[in-house]
Design an enzyme around this catalytic site. Sequence first.
Site, mmCIF file in Angstrom:
data_model
loop_
_atom_site.group_PDB
_atom_site.id
_atom_site.type_symbol
_atom_site.label_atom_id
_atom_site.label_comp_id
_atom_site.label_asym_id
_atom_site.label_seq_id
_atom_site.Cartn_x
_atom_site.Cartn_y
_atom_site.Cartn_z
ATOM 1 N N GLU A 85 -83.648 29.306 2.606
ATOM 2 C CA GLU A 85 -82.635 30.379 2.588
ATOM 3 C C GLU A 85 -82.178 30.631 1.156
ATOM 4 O O GLU A 85 -81.675 29.719 0.486
ATOM 5 C CB GLU A 85 -81.459 30.011 3.498
ATOM 6 C CG GLU A 85 -80.530 31.184 3.726
ATOM 7 C CD GLU A 85 -79.482 30.916 4.791
ATOM 8 O OE1 GLU A 85 -79.800 30.254 5.794
ATOM 9 O OE2 GLU A 85 -78.343 31.382 4.609
ATOM 10 N N LYS A 265 -73.215 25.835 11.270
ATOM 11 C CA LYS A 265 -74.568 26.144 10.772
ATOM 12 C C LYS A 265 -74.526 26.223 9.245
ATOM 13 O O LYS A 265 -75.429 25.756 8.548
ATOM 14 C CB LYS A 265 -75.075 27.457 11.388
ATOM 15 C CG LYS A 265 -76.534 27.760 11.109
ATOM 16 C CD LYS A 265 -76.763 28.523 9.822
ATOM 17 C CE LYS A 265 -78.233 28.838 9.620
ATOM 18 N NZ LYS A 265 -78.501 29.499 8.336
ATOM 19 N N ASP A 281 -84.717 12.411 8.859
ATOM 20 C CA ASP A 281 -85.031 13.120 10.104
ATOM 21 C C ASP A 281 -83.959 14.181 10.380
ATOM 22 O O ASP A 281 -82.886 13.877 10.901
ATOM 23 C CB ASP A 281 -85.074 12.072 11.232
ATOM 24 C CG ASP A 281 -85.422 12.663 12.575
ATOM 25 O OD1 ASP A 281 -85.358 13.887 12.738
ATOM 26 O OD2 ASP A 281 -85.741 11.874 13.490
ATOM 27 N N HIS A 378 -75.395 37.074 -0.673
ATOM 28 C CA HIS A 378 -76.614 36.750 0.064
ATOM 29 C C HIS A 378 -77.724 37.750 -0.264
ATOM 30 O O HIS A 378 -78.853 37.367 -0.580
ATOM 31 C CB HIS A 378 -76.299 36.775 1.568
ATOM 32 C CG HIS A 378 -77.427 36.327 2.418
ATOM 33 N ND1 HIS A 378 -77.749 34.997 2.563
ATOM 34 C CD2 HIS A 378 -78.329 37.031 3.143
ATOM 35 C CE1 HIS A 378 -78.790 34.899 3.352
ATOM 36 N NE2 HIS A 378 -79.171 36.122 3.715
HETATM 37 C C1 MEV Z 1 -75.692 31.560 6.846
HETATM 38 O O1 MEV Z 1 -76.867 30.806 6.719
HETATM 39 C C2 MEV Z 1 -74.497 30.660 7.025
HETATM 40 C C3 MEV Z 1 -73.186 31.378 7.278
HETATM 41 O O2 MEV Z 1 -73.304 32.250 8.393
HETATM 42 C C4 MEV Z 1 -72.149 30.317 7.540
HETATM 43 C C5 MEV Z 1 -70.808 30.841 7.990
HETATM 44 O O3 MEV Z 1 -70.733 31.935 8.590
HETATM 45 O O4 MEV Z 1 -69.821 30.115 7.776
HETATM 46 C C6 MEV Z 1 -72.795 32.226 6.110
#
Ligand code: MEV
Length: 426
Positions: A85, A265, A281, A378
Amino acid sequence: MSKVISGFSKLTKQEKINWLAKNYFKKESEVEKIIQQYWNSDKKLQQLHDDFIENTITNFYMPFGVAPNFLINNETYLVPMVIEESSVVAAASLVAKFWSTRGGFKTTVLGTTKIGQVHFMFQGEKEDLTTYFNKNKKALFAATATITRNMEKRGGGILDISLIDKTDKLANYYQLHVTFETKDSMGANFINSCLEAIAIVFRNEKIEIVMSILSNFLPECIVRAEVSCTIDELGGDNPQKFAEKFHQAVKIAQIEPYRAVTHNKGIMNGIDAVVLATGNDFRAIEAGAHAYASKDGSYKSLSYCEIENGIFKFWLDIPLALGTVGGLTGLHPIAKLSLEMLQNPSAKRLMEITAAAGLAQNFAALRALTTKGIQHGHMKMHLHNILNQLGANEEEKVEITVFFEGKTVSHSAVVSKFEELRILKG
Ligand code: MEV
């Protein structure tokens, strides 16, 4: 034509490739070319990777990046990260630098206990089972003596074995719940070998062993990573407003599972990248982290925020069963390199570094989300990927990157700009 094949694993690598190219692809020779392009020219090194799994046909590249300036408990680390990413390493580096001038990350390992279970069925009286267990408990420990000897020399081993009655949930179902200390190894093989040895000694004509396996739910193998500073130190135009919005964002992730999953995530973006880079792992870590996030009955944020007496505090508690010896850690040359880069840490230290990377990532995401929005940074990072996808040459890449400086990048805007440039230049 049937695509079911027997004895596939016995074919040579080339035979496997020939077979799959013929059966699954239109352009056989092109497939072979792509597959071979990713082979390592060092045959020994390639063989090492081939041997990690069965039916290896090639290697799958992932970027290996490094995030500098991670000040953790007053030591500075260069953190290795394997992730595809685009914005993750950039975000980690930025946030590490930010906190390095505000005291850095403070981390504490709250526990390192691992868990394994022997699941079994017993049809008789519970009292008889309890008596049998108590009578044989010593023998259960003794059954693992040859397996635990080395681990005990390193200060680890089996901590305890207890009998658990689960018959209220499933008829006749009981467990031996075994706790372990595995020191610098993740311990999966050690734990499973101990459990299987215990099961052999424990079983009798009335006890039917169903299975013996470690648990990836590890609520007693937890590390905390924390950052804090005065609100003023957060900087920006309105640090008070920033802190409050950030706090709200964490509180939302505490009570709203849809948001909590995405929030976590973001944490795992940092965690997984270090876990992968160090040959650990990541599936075990993922499973354990999300199970821990649901431990209170609903899925919640793994991180917390507090504002008290003008102090902003942000922290993360996460189970991390990591190893710095055994498994791939000593076998994969890049995993070894990562560990050396981290000054060959103990498993505890690696837990701390990894948790700091997770917290950094979470901070970066929440800072972006509650201020400029996530797409700004991003898409800026993703611009290179879009340009590569479009087949832009170096000159076009430079021109388009300059064009988008200070502007919001979107896929369609990049495509339009690219097409405009191509038309202009004929
Ligand atoms: C993207 O990989 C992760 C995010 O969605 C985490 C979040 O929303 O806190 C930006």
